[in-house]
Design a protein around this motif. Sequence first.
Motif, PDB file in Angstrom:
ATOM      1  N   TYR A 117       0.824  -1.206   0.000  1.00 10.60           N
ATOM      2  CA  TYR A 117       0.000   0.000   0.000  1.00 10.60           C
ATOM      3  C   TYR A 117       0.861   1.261   0.000  1.00 10.60           C
ATOM      4  O   TYR A 117       2.041   1.244   0.307  1.00 10.60           O
ATOM      5  N   ARG A 118       0.204   2.349  -0.364  1.00 14.84           N
ATOM      6  CA  ARG A 118       0.752   3.702  -0.221  1.00 14.84           C
ATOM      7  C   ARG A 118      -0.325   4.517   0.464  1.00 14.84           C
ATOM      8  O   ARG A 118      -1.505   4.363   0.153  1.00 14.84           O
ATOM      9  N   VAL A 119       0.076   5.365   1.381  1.00 17.45           N
ATOM     10  CA  VAL A 119      -0.866   6.319   1.958  1.00 17.45           C
ATOM     11  C   VAL A 119      -0.577   7.656   1.305  1.00 17.45           C
ATOM     12  O   VAL A 119       0.540   8.157   1.355  1.00 17.45           O
ATOM     13  N   LYS A 120      -1.605   8.179   0.637  1.00 18.05           N
ATOM     14  CA  LYS A 120      -1.468   9.423  -0.117  1.00 18.05           C
ATOM     15  C   LYS A 120      -2.384  10.491   0.459  1.00 18.05           C
ATOM     16  O   LYS A 120      -3.400  10.172   1.074  1.00 18.05           O
ATOM     17  N   LEU A 121      -2.027  11.742   0.214  1.00 13.62           N
ATOM     18  CA  LEU A 121      -2.904  12.846   0.576  1.00 13.62           C
ATOM     19  C   LEU A 121      -4.054  12.935  -0.417  1.00 13.62           C
ATOM     20  O   LEU A 121      -3.854  12.745  -1.623  1.00 13.62           O
ATOM     21  N   VAL A 122      -5.235  13.224   0.083  1.00 16.02           N
ATOM     22  CA  VAL A 122      -6.405  13.370  -0.775  1.00 16.02           C
ATOM     23  C   VAL A 122      -6.201  14.525  -1.756  1.00 16.02           C
ATOM     24  O   VAL A 122      -6.558  14.440  -2.923  1.00 16.02           O
ATOM     25  N   SER A 123      -5.577  15.594  -1.290  1.00 21.24           N
ATOM     26  CA  SER A 123      -5.482  16.821  -2.090  1.00 21.24           C
ATOM     27  C   SER A 123      -4.566  16.716  -3.302  1.00 21.24           C
ATOM     28  O   SER A 123      -4.843  17.285  -4.340  1.00 21.24           O
ATOM     29  N   ASP A 124      -3.452  15.990  -3.188  1.00 22.22           N
ATOM     30  CA  ASP A 124      -2.515  16.018  -4.319  1.00 22.22           C
ATOM     31  C   ASP A 124      -1.797  14.703  -4.593  1.00 22.22           C
ATOM     32  O   ASP A 124      -0.812  14.679  -5.310  1.00 22.22           O
ATOM     33  N   ASP A 125      -2.253  13.619  -4.041  1.00 19.68           N
ATOM     34  CA  ASP A 125      -1.663  12.291  -4.251  1.00 19.68           C
ATOM     35  C   ASP A 125      -0.216  12.193  -3.778  1.00 19.68           C
ATOM     36  O   ASP A 125       0.521  11.310  -4.195  1.00 19.68           O
TER      37      ASP A 125
END
Length: 129
Positions: free
Chosen positions: A109-117
């Motif tokens: 998995y990767r945890v990304k920010l909703v706003s800018d990936d």
Amino acid sequence: MKNILFILILVVVTSFNSVENILPNGNYRVTFDKEEQGEPFECTIQNDKFYLIRKDRTESCDVIWITENKFRVVGYLEPKNPADNPAGTNEHDYGYYEVAKIDENTYSYRVKLVSDDYVLFSGKFIKKQ
């Protein structure tokens, strides 16, 4: 008669659109790719619940599935109560899990920010037998 036909068509169309989540229900060990990103922990995923199991406590969090391989964990990656948001933050400032690769019982998995990936951290969900 038209109403019955419409309902029948609606049921058929929506049944083909239902998507099974890529991360199945079960017990997992969650690891991080880099040691400084966090301590490994255990969790249980059961439908729309994420049970975070730490040494001294278990927390129940809500899962919001975005797509079949992306989901938010309310209560872990973001506050349970929106009123608890730090000043100046909104839902776009929080992270979501994206399952990027599956290798048998290991889900990278990767945890990304909703706003800018932007990738905050990455690791693996390892399904326990």
